[in-house]
Design an enzyme around this catalytic site. Structure first.
Site, PDB file in Angstrom:
ATOM      1  N   LYS A  27       0.820  -1.228   0.000  1.00 35.33           N
ATOM      2  CA  LYS A  27       0.000   0.000   0.000  1.00 35.33           C
ATOM      3  C   LYS A  27       0.845   1.266   0.000  1.00 35.33           C
ATOM      4  O   LYS A  27       0.591   2.192  -0.770  1.00 35.33           O
ATOM      5  CB  LYS A  27      -0.936   0.012   1.223  1.00 35.33           C
ATOM      6  N   THR A  28       1.844   1.311   0.883  1.00 34.08           N
ATOM      7  CA  THR A  28       2.643   2.537   0.999  1.00 34.08           C
ATOM      8  C   THR A  28       3.402   2.819  -0.297  1.00 34.08           C
ATOM      9  O   THR A  28       3.397   3.950  -0.798  1.00 34.08           O
ATOM     10  CB  THR A  28       3.616   2.427   2.178  1.00 34.08           C
ATOM     11  N   GLU A  87      -3.511   6.093   1.265  1.00 36.83           N
ATOM     12  CA  GLU A  87      -3.309   4.729   1.738  1.00 36.83           C
ATOM     13  C   GLU A  87      -4.384   4.436   2.785  1.00 36.83           C
ATOM     14  O   GLU A  87      -4.540   5.192   3.749  1.00 36.83           O
ATOM     15  CB  GLU A  87      -1.912   4.599   2.355  1.00 36.83           C
TER      16      GLU A  87
END
Length: 444
Positions: free
Chosen positions: A106-107, A149
């Site tokens: 995600k990051t 995110e």
């Protein structure tokens, strides 16, 4: 509350940019809290009921106990207490938005999307769970799409939605136990992913990850990205090298152009492809977006280049569950160097659930040094110890895996044995990164 956290500090920056007066507190002073104060955000060290005087809203995560003195004092004083996910939902609903969900990546994917959009001139806002070097921050304020995110560790995420949901994968992280940030079962967690997707206008899902399409059946529109045949956005002609991978991007079998990701590993090709797909969906010029992405070196603690020591390349990576660990080891192998890993298991419960998989994921490294488990506020579990990982690896034939609880011993060992063709990767979600910093600061 907890303003020194990577997510809360991003909220603080975004709210301040909108003209709000923002202050916060955390248990200890850190580099991040000092940066916030330099930016004009008041940070108090420690927690106490007095912090809620003369404020209108208190933002807290679901991990904060409901009987915490600050929360109790706020409710008694009539101060509005807002969960952080409620706030994120408000930001996602305010205009064009991209929400990145999934167990892994995600990051990095959120950072790549924001960098690609910014490079193409679309001026995004961003909320990221890591420091993006191009922005010098975990937040960016712009007038274009809002890229965020969305962390499944807060169960309230399932009630949110956005314009474009980017769904990277779904596994069994943050499952089990009685913590506020854990789901009871993997099925419950995956149902949460499905609800977020159903609340969104469209979903861009990874075609390479089994089972995602079933979780996206409630989406109004489905688009797929990946290396698999039939994906709407597809990466082909991959040409990996020690520094990254060059590839061609197709949209519904028509070429969009050449792209490159300056991070090794197939998983980063997938992340970059997701970013270029989002850029294309929002009308960005492909070449400008691809150029910005090619120069991207990764967010903090995600394949972060810390420096060198005696010619050895030093990398720090947040990988802490088996899939992430395996991907990081494979990325290190792509460099062609001798792969040396310092691994810090994260949480007793996670280790209990996955130590055999963690051991198997580390088998590809040439040398593995395993630290003690980072508790992350958990109580120890009887019989769960870092040596479960080392003993399984040894039993499977690995001849260079060692349990090394003393960090000074790890540093002495690495400093005494580093070679120019090594890649040394500190790996884990705890504070193992400090070893990478100490090793690189002692470069010779």
């Amino acid at each position: 509350m907890g303003i020194g956290g990577i997510g809360m500090s991003a909220f603080a920056r975004l709210l301040r940019s909108r003209g709000h007066h923002v202050s916060g507190c955390d248990a200890a002073e850190t580099d991040l809290t000092r940066t916030l104060e330099h930016e004009g955000i008041t940070v108090t060290v420690g927690h106490g009921a007095a912090h809620v005087a003369d404020i209108d809203v208190l933002v807290a995560s679901e991990a904060v106990p409901k009987d915490h003195p600050e929360l109790v004092a706020a409710r008694e004083a009539g101060v509005r207490v807002r969960p952080r996910m409620e706030l994120l939902g408000e930001l996602l609903a305010a205009g064009p938005s991209v929400g990145v969900i999934g167990t892994h990546g995600k990051t990095t994917t959120t950072s790549m999307i924001a960098v690609a959009l910014e490079g193409a001139g679309l001026d995004p806002s961003a909320f990221v769970g890591g420091i993006v070097p191009e922005f010098g921050s975990n937040a960016r304020v712009g007038h274009g799409p809002f890229v965020a995110e969305v962390d499944e560790s807060d169960r309230a995420f399932a009630e949110l939605g956005c314009e474009t949901a980017v769904f990277t994968n779904a596994e069994d992280d943050h499952v089990g136990g009685n913590q506020a940030t854990y789901w009871e079962t993997v099925e419950e967690q995956h149902a949460g992913f499905a609800r977020f997707v159903a609340h969104s206008r469209r979903v861009l899902l990874c075609a390479d990850w089994p089972g995602l399409e079933a979780l996206c059946s409630g989406a109004a529109q489905q688009l797929r990205y990946g290396l698999s045949e039939g994906a709407d956005y597809r990466a082909v002609d991959l040409r990996p090298d020690p520094e990254g991978t060059t590839f061609k991007v197709l949209y519904q079998d028509a070429p969009l152009g050449q792209a490159r990701v300056g991070l090794p590993g197939t998983h980063n090709v997938q992340n970059a492809l997701a970013a270029l797909a989002v850029a294309h969906l929002y009308g960005a010029d492909f070449e400008r977006a691809a150029s910005a992405l090619a120069a991207f070196g990764g967010p903090g603690r995600r394949w972060q280049r810390m420096g060198t020591f005696k010619g050895a390349l030093i990398i720090d990576d947040y990988a802490h569950n088996a899939t992430k660990v395996r991907a990081a080891v494979e990325a290190a192998q792509q460099t062609g160097r001798r792969v040396r890993v310092v691994f810090q298991p994260h949480r007793y419960l996670r280790t209990q659930q996955s130590w055999p998989r963690l051991a198997d994921a580390l088998m590809g490294a040439d040398e593995v040094l395993v630290l003690d488990i980072a508790a992350a506020s958990e109580d120890p579990i009887e019989g769960i110890h870092a040596t479960l990982i080392t003993e399984r690896m040894t039993a499977q034939g690995h001849t260079a895996v060692h349990y090394r609880p003393e960090r000074a011993d790890v540093l002495r060992h690495l400093r005494g044995t580093a070679q120019p063709d090594d890649i040394i990767v500190t790996m884990g979600a705890g504070d193992v990164w400090k070893l990478a910093r100490e090793l690189s600061e002692g470069a010779q």
